[in-house]
Design an enzyme around this catalytic site. Structure first.
Site: not given
Ligand code: COA
Length: 416
Positions: A38, A74-75, A97, A140, A169, A248-249, A273
């Protein structure tokens, strides 16, 4: 020399750790990984836990090497158009996401497949599709708790404990990389792309396989003979936490060495072991234990396991962890010093093998990172610095056929 994944173009819609760990691995192996971020903000880890103001944080630089960075909103309609062009020209889109975010952005699997039927769409989510928790956002430690790691880690008289290793993660990212490579291989035969998904819960569970083994043994027997609780402690009907017992026992434990009173890592891991029992007895000066039926099988040793470990700690009392390992290695005994992160960072062998790498960086000067744990005879992994936010935006847009004027417009419209 060309790299194995050269020619594979990846749209990297990942953030934090699970997704970036996956795409970094593919970038090391030669894929062109374009990190889409973003505008203005980028991946949240760029600013998380910074140690130098205004510079990209290590959390980001250590998970995003060898990638290019494209800023894209991307919005916006213009941003969506750029993404559509990118999808048509790419092989893989990787995202982690929160649930439903890609669909809300207007890029459902059906839409992506329509734009590029060969596209592989790879996702990390907390829980798998259809799971009763599928709507949850996950980090995580949440995954470690949901995947069985926390309930089985720690000491029996303490609470569930999460591991310092990123089982939820980076581990999920590694699983996803295997899935992507498999889908690419399948596409070579069919020409068709597909969806690949790994949930963090499943990836943790996959590493907790032996604990599900133990649950079934416990259900059948009511006890687990290799756990320290056997034969004196109580077992409930769930797999208990086993402290540092081997899975592993094979009874094993973390044992104190010289200096443990002041050095929190003056310990070795010592496995008793089965096949190493005779050399262990020789090394410890206890040859009479070799044939003694009270000691000569793992099961026989279990009821006096802590006495044996106490005896070994007596033997270790005047030896540093390194001296102890140097003696024990001569007897072919599996063991290792407990290494601190400082010791690992300074380890000459890890530097020589490329497992710890020093990387130059325009803002940080230089930093240490973990290099490829996978070694090849015909590929040298060259870890390059992570990109600055939007460093390659114009370059990527030019590659998509945008003129300088159109690129300027996209900047003015804040779409990139
Ligand atoms: N341009 C415009 N919008 C963007 C963008 C871009 N380049 N990149 C991301 N966004 C937007 C998304 O479309 C989303 O919008 P929306 O919720 O309004 O539809 C928003 O940013 C937030 O995305 P999200 O991934 O939900 O972020 P978050 O900070 O709220 O949550 C996590 C973070 C990690 C908890 C969540 O992404 C998640 O659960 N991911 C899956 C599991 C995971 O990978 N966990 C992290 C392991 S390290």
């Amino acid at each position: 020399m060309s790299k194995p994944l050269e020619g594979i173009k990846i749209i990297d819609f990942t953030h934090v750790q699970a997704g970036p760990a996956c795409t970094q691995l593919l970038a090391w192996f030669g894929a062109d990984v374009i990190k889409v971020e973003r505008p203005g903000a980028g991946d949240v880890t760029r600013s998380q836990l910074r140690h130098i103001d205004e510079a990209d944080a290590l959390y980001f630089t250590m998970l995003n090497s060898n990638k290019r960075s494209l800023t894209l909103d991307t919005k916006t309609p213009q941003g969506k158009e750029v993404l559509e062009k990118l999808i048509k020209e790419s092989d893989v889109l990787v995202e982690n996401f929160g649930p439903g975010a890609l669909d809300r952005m207007g890029f459902s699997w059906a839409r992506i497949n329509e734009l590029n039927p060969g596209m592989i769409v790879a996702s990390v989510k907390g829980f798998s599709e259809g799971h009763h928790y599928e709507d949850l956002k996950v980090y995580e430690n949440v995954a470690q708790c949901a995947g069985g790691a926390a309930s089985t880690t720690g000491f029996w008289d303490g609470p569930p404990t999460v591991s310092g290793a990123a089982l939820g993660d980076s581990n999920t990212g590694m699983h996803l990389a295997i899935g992507i490579l498999t889908a690419l291989h399948a596409r070579n035969k069919t020409g068709k792309g597909q969806k690949v998904a790994v949930s963090m819960q499943d990836a943790v569970l996959n590493l907790c396989r032996v604990k599900l083994r133990d649950q079934q043994r416990l259900d059948a027997l009511g006890y687990l003979e290799e756990y320290p609780q056997y034969p004196h402690g109580e077992f409930s009907d769930v797999v208990p936490r086993g402290g540092n017992a081997g899975g592993g026992g094979q009874p094993g434990w973390v044992l104190k060495c010289k200096g443990w009173e002041t050095d929190p890592n003056a310990y070795i891991y010592f496995t008793i072991q089965g096949h190493a029992w005779a050399p262990i007895c020789k090394a410890l000066g206890k040859p009479e234990w070799i044939e003694d039926p009270a000691y000569n099988t793992p099961r026989a040793r279990q009821d006096k396991i802590f006495e044996i470990f106490a005896f070994i700690e007596g033997w270790l009392a005047d030896k540093t962890k390194y001296e102890a390992v140097d003696i024990l290695r001569k007897f072919d005994i599996p063991c290792a010093p407990v290494l601190s992160m400082k010791e690992i960072a300074e380890d000459k062998s890890l530097r020589a093998s490329g497992s710890i790498v020093e990387v130059p960086h325009p803002q940080l000067g230089k930093y240490l990172t973990v290099g490829s744990p996978i070694k090849f005879s015909d590929l040298t992994v060259d870890v390059k610095p992570s990109p600055l936010l939007g460093e390659h935006t114009d370059e990527v847009l030019r590659g998509l056929g945008y003129s300088e004027q159109q690129i300027e417009m996209l900047h003015q419209e804040r779409a990139v």
